[in-house]
Motif scaffolding. Structure first.
Motif, PDB file in Angstrom:
ATOM      1  N   PRO B  33     -22.136 123.273  78.763  1.00 22.22           N
ATOM      2  CA  PRO B  33     -21.088 122.370  78.347  1.00 22.22           C
ATOM      3  C   PRO B  33     -21.421 120.880  78.456  1.00 22.22           C
ATOM      4  CG  PRO B  33     -20.613 123.302  80.503  1.00 22.22           C
ATOM      5  CD  PRO B  33     -21.826 124.003  79.989  1.00 22.22           C
ATOM      6  N   ARG B  34     -22.393 120.473  79.265  1.00 22.26           N
ATOM      7  CA  ARG B  34     -22.487 119.047  79.527  1.00 22.26           C
ATOM      8  C   ARG B  34     -23.826 118.458  79.112  1.00 22.26           C
ATOM      9  NH1 ARG B  34     -20.647 117.835  85.338  1.00 22.26           N
ATOM     10  NH2 ARG B  34     -19.817 115.952  84.431  1.00 22.26           N
ATOM     11  N   GLU B  35     -23.715 117.339  78.417  1.00 19.73           N
ATOM     12  CA  GLU B  35     -24.880 116.583  78.024  1.00 19.73           C
ATOM     13  C   GLU B  35     -25.210 115.648  79.191  1.00 19.73           C
ATOM     14  OE1 GLU B  35     -26.000 114.246  73.893  1.00 19.73           O
ATOM     15  OE2 GLU B  35     -23.969 114.825  74.353  1.00 19.73           O
ATOM     16  N   LYS B  36     -26.428 115.144  79.237  1.00 20.66           N
ATOM     17  CA  LYS B  36     -26.814 114.273  80.349  1.00 20.66           C
ATOM     18  C   LYS B  36     -27.425 112.993  79.787  1.00 20.66           C
ATOM     19  CE  LYS B  36     -28.435 116.140  84.217  1.00 20.66           C
ATOM     20  NZ  LYS B  36     -29.356 116.724  85.226  1.00 20.66           N
ATOM     21  N   LEU B  37     -27.001 111.843  80.304  1.00 24.32           N
ATOM     22  CA  LEU B  37     -27.582 110.563  79.886  1.00 24.32           C
ATOM     23  C   LEU B  37     -27.873 109.747  81.136  1.00 24.32           C
ATOM     24  CD1 LEU B  37     -28.227 108.548  77.509  1.00 24.32           C
ATOM     25  CD2 LEU B  37     -25.985 107.564  77.972  1.00 24.32           C
ATOM     26  N   PHE B  38     -29.110 109.276  81.264  1.00 20.16           N
ATOM     27  CA  PHE B  38     -29.467 108.422  82.392  1.00 20.16           C
ATOM     28  C   PHE B  38     -29.051 106.979  82.079  1.00 20.16           C
ATOM     29  CE2 PHE B  38     -32.215 112.052  83.071  1.00 20.16           C
ATOM     30  CZ  PHE B  38     -32.117 112.221  84.450  1.00 20.16           C
ATOM     31  N   VAL B  39     -28.423 106.335  83.056  1.00 22.05           N
ATOM     32  CA  VAL B  39     -27.988 104.949  82.903  1.00 22.05           C
ATOM     33  C   VAL B  39     -28.694 104.123  83.978  1.00 22.05           C
ATOM     34  CG1 VAL B  39     -26.032 103.359  82.857  1.00 22.05           C
ATOM     35  CG2 VAL B  39     -25.739 105.719  82.067  1.00 22.05           C
ATOM     36  N   GLY B  40     -29.562 103.205  83.537  1.00 21.32           N
ATOM     37  CA  GLY B  40     -30.342 102.408  84.480  1.00 21.32           C
ATOM     38  C   GLY B  40     -29.537 101.262  85.059  1.00 21.32           C
ATOM     39  N   HIS B  41     -29.852 100.929  86.311  1.00 20.12           N
ATOM     40  CA  HIS B  41     -29.202  99.779  86.958  1.00 20.12           C
ATOM     41  C   HIS B  41     -30.011  99.362  88.169  1.00 20.12           C
ATOM     42  CE1 HIS B  41     -27.553 101.902  90.541  1.00 20.12           C
ATOM     43  NE2 HIS B  41     -27.684 102.952  89.737  1.00 20.12           N
ATOM     44  N   LEU B  42     -29.841  98.127  88.611  1.00 20.01           N
ATOM     45  CA  LEU B  42     -30.362  97.702  89.896  1.00 20.01           C
ATOM     46  C   LEU B  42     -29.230  97.827  90.908  1.00 20.01           C
ATOM     47  CD1 LEU B  42     -32.870  96.587  88.402  1.00 20.01           C
ATOM     48  CD2 LEU B  42     -32.733  94.582  89.879  1.00 20.01           C
ATOM     49  N   PRO B  43     -29.530  97.888  92.198  1.00 21.78           N
ATOM     50  CA  PRO B  43     -28.445  97.984  93.181  1.00 21.78           C
ATOM     51  C   PRO B  43     -27.774  96.636  93.402  1.00 21.78           C
ATOM     52  CG  PRO B  43     -30.521  97.928  94.323  1.00 21.78           C
ATOM     53  CD  PRO B  43     -30.842  97.929  92.861  1.00 21.78           C
ATOM     54  N   VAL B  44     -27.395  95.976  92.294  1.00 25.81           N
ATOM     55  CA  VAL B  44     -26.810  94.639  92.368  1.00 25.81           C
ATOM     56  C   VAL B  44     -25.818  94.517  91.226  1.00 25.81           C
ATOM     57  CG1 VAL B  44     -28.679  93.660  90.962  1.00 25.81           C
ATOM     58  CG2 VAL B  44     -27.399  92.171  92.477  1.00 25.81           C
ATOM     59  N   THR B  45     -24.725  93.783  91.443  1.00 29.02           N
ATOM     60  CA  THR B  45     -23.735  93.618  90.384  1.00 29.02           C
ATOM     61  C   THR B  45     -24.226  92.625  89.355  1.00 29.02           C
ATOM     62  OG1 THR B  45     -22.625  91.870  91.600  1.00 29.02           O
ATOM     63  CG2 THR B  45     -21.755  94.099  91.826  1.00 29.02           C
TER      64      THR B  45
END
Lengths: 326, 45
Positions: B33-45
Motif C-alpha cells: 500500500p505505501r510508496e516511499k520518498l526520501f526527503v533530505g534535510h540538515l538537523p537545522v531549521t
C-alpha cells in the motif's frame, strides 16, 4: 508527520551533515526532495545539473544572531570590526547580514563573514573562533541552553517572516508523480497548521508514558515523558528528537519551540512572489548567479524556480488520535 | 493423443501455471500500500 500515518506515502527523513553532500545527491539523481536554503535553491534551479523547483516553505523565522553571554555586544553596530559565522555563502542569513550592514552603514570590510558548519558554531563561539554567528535553530538555542551564549537578535524582530529553508523537489518528480509532491506539500502544510494552531490530541504513534497500547500498530512509536507537555509543539519536540530526525536533546527542541513561542513559526508557508523576488534581487546583487548571470536575454524569475500549485491543490487531514483515546 | 503431445501439453500447462503464479505474486507486491520518498534535510531549521 505522515510517516506515522496509517495510509498514504511514507516520507522518510534522510539526514545530511552538510549542504554540499545534499546538493551532490540531488545533482546525482539519487535525492528528489529536500529542505534547503532558499537562495541555494535558486542557484540550483538556475545553475544546477538537475532542474528543481521550490514548492513550499519549511517554516518562518527560527534564526538568530548569537553572541557570547559575557561579550559587550548590545547591537549590530557593536559588531563592527568583528568576525561572524554564517551557515553558507548562499544562505538567506547572509542576505540578512548584508541588509543589516546597509541599515547600520557598514562598509564592505567592516564585518568578516565566515562559512561555518551550523552544528559546530556553538562550540566555536565558546572557543572564541569568532565573535558572533547567525544560524537556524536549534544551534542558536544550543548556546543559550549550555549557558555561554545569548541571542542578540531573533530574525522575527529584524526581518519578520524570515525565510530560511524551503522545500525543493526535482522537476523529474513533478513530471512523473505530481500526486506524490502534492501529498508531501499538503502534509507539511497541515503539520505546520497543527503545530501553530492545533489542540492537545496526540498524533498517531505518539503515546503518553504509561499509556502505551498493547498493540501500538506499525510505524515509529514516540513516548512523551510525564511533565514534558502534550501540546502539538511538545509532541513535535519529542518526535523531532528521535534518532532518524534531528537526533537532538528533546529539552533543546522544547526550548526552541517555546522560548518564546513565536521564535519559529510553521504557518503562512505558501510561496509569496514578492518575498521570493526580494531574496532573488539580493542574490543577484551579491553575485550568487555568477556562472549564469540573469540578463534581459537570459531572464530568470519566480515561475522558473517556484511552483506554488501543489499547496493550492487541496488539504490533507493529519492522523490525529481521537481525544478520548488518550 | 500421442505421448509426445501429452508431454508437450503438460509442459505448456506447467509453464502457464508458473507464469500465472508469478503474475499473482507480482500483483500482490504491486499492491503493497505505501510508496516511499526520501526527503533530505540538515538537523537545522
Amino acid at each position: 508527520m505522515t510517516e506515522h500515518s496509517e495510509h498514504g506515502t511514507q516520507f522518510v527523513s534522510k539526514k545530511y551533515t552538510s549542504w554540499p553532500a545534499m546538493t551532490e545527491d540531488i545533482n546525482g539523481g539519487t535525492l528528489h526532495a529536500a529542505f534547503i536554503l532558499a537562495p541555494l535553491a535558486m542557484v540550483m534551479a538556475r545553475e544546477g545539473d538537475v532542474p528543481v523547483k521550490i514548492v513550499h516553505l519549511g517554516h518562518r523565522d527560527g534564526t538568530a544572531i548569537v553572541v557570547r553571554k559575557d561579550s559587550p555586544y548590545e547591537s549590530f553596530a557593536d559588531l563592527r570590526g568583528t568576525e561572524m559565522a554564517i551557515p553558507h555563502r548562499y544562505a538567506n542569513q547572509r542576505i540578512l547580514i548584508e541588509k543589516l550592514k546597509e541599515d547600520f552603514g557598514f562598509g564592505d570590510d567592516e564585518i568578516t563573514l565566515i562559512d561555518f558548519n551550523p552544528p559546530e558554531m556553538p562550540a566555536a563561539l565558546e572557543a572564541g573562533q569568532f565573535e558572533s554567528y547567525i544560524v537556524g535553530e536549534p544551534f542558536a538555542a544550543k548556546a543559550e541552553v549550555d549557558g555561554f551564549g545569548r541571542v542578540l537578535y531573533f530574525t522575527k524582530d529584524i526581518w519578520p517572516k524570515f525565510i530560511s529553508c524551503v522545500l525543493i523537489v526535482t522537476q523529474e518528480l513533478i513530471d512523473t508523480d505530481p500526486e506524490l509532491v502534492a501529498e508531501l506539500v499538503q502534509g507539511i502544510s497541515a503539520s505546520g497548521k497543527w503545530l501553530d494552531e492545533g489542540d492537545e490530541r496526540l498524533m498517531a504513534g505518539v503515546h503518553r508514558e504509561g499509556h502505551i497500547p498493547v498493540d501500538p500498530g506499525r510505524g515509529a512509536q514516540v513516548i512523551i515523558p510525564d511533565g514534558f507537555g502534550t501540546s502539538p509543539r511538545m509532541q513535535a519536540a519529542m518526535i523531532a528528537s528521535q534518532r532518524q530526525y534531528y537526533n537532538q536533546d528533546p529539552e533543546l527542541l522544547k526550548w526552541v519551540l517555546s522560548r518564546p513561542p513565536d521564535r519559529v513559526r510553521y504557518t503562512e508557508l505558501a510561496l509569496a512572489r514578492d518575498e521570493m523576488e526580494e531574496i532573488q534581487r539580493y542574490a543577484e546583487r551579491l553575485g550568487f548567479f555568477s556562472r549564469r548571470p540573469v540578463t534581459a536575454e537570459d531572464p530568470f524569475g519566480f515561475d522558473d524556480y517556484c511552483d506554488p500549485s501543489f499547496a493550492e491543490s487541496g488539504r490533507r487531514p493529519l492522523p490525529l488520535q481521537p481525544a478520548d483515546g488518550q | 493423443m500421442s505421448q509426445s503431445v501429452r508431454l508437450l501439453t503438460a509442459f505448456v500447462l506447467f509453464l502457464g501455471g508458473i507464469t500465472l503464479a508469478h503474475g499473482v505474486l507480482n500483483l500482490a507486491w504491486l499492491e503493497e500500500p505505501r510508496e516511499k520518498l526520501f526527503v533530505g534535510h540538515l538537523p537545522v531549521t
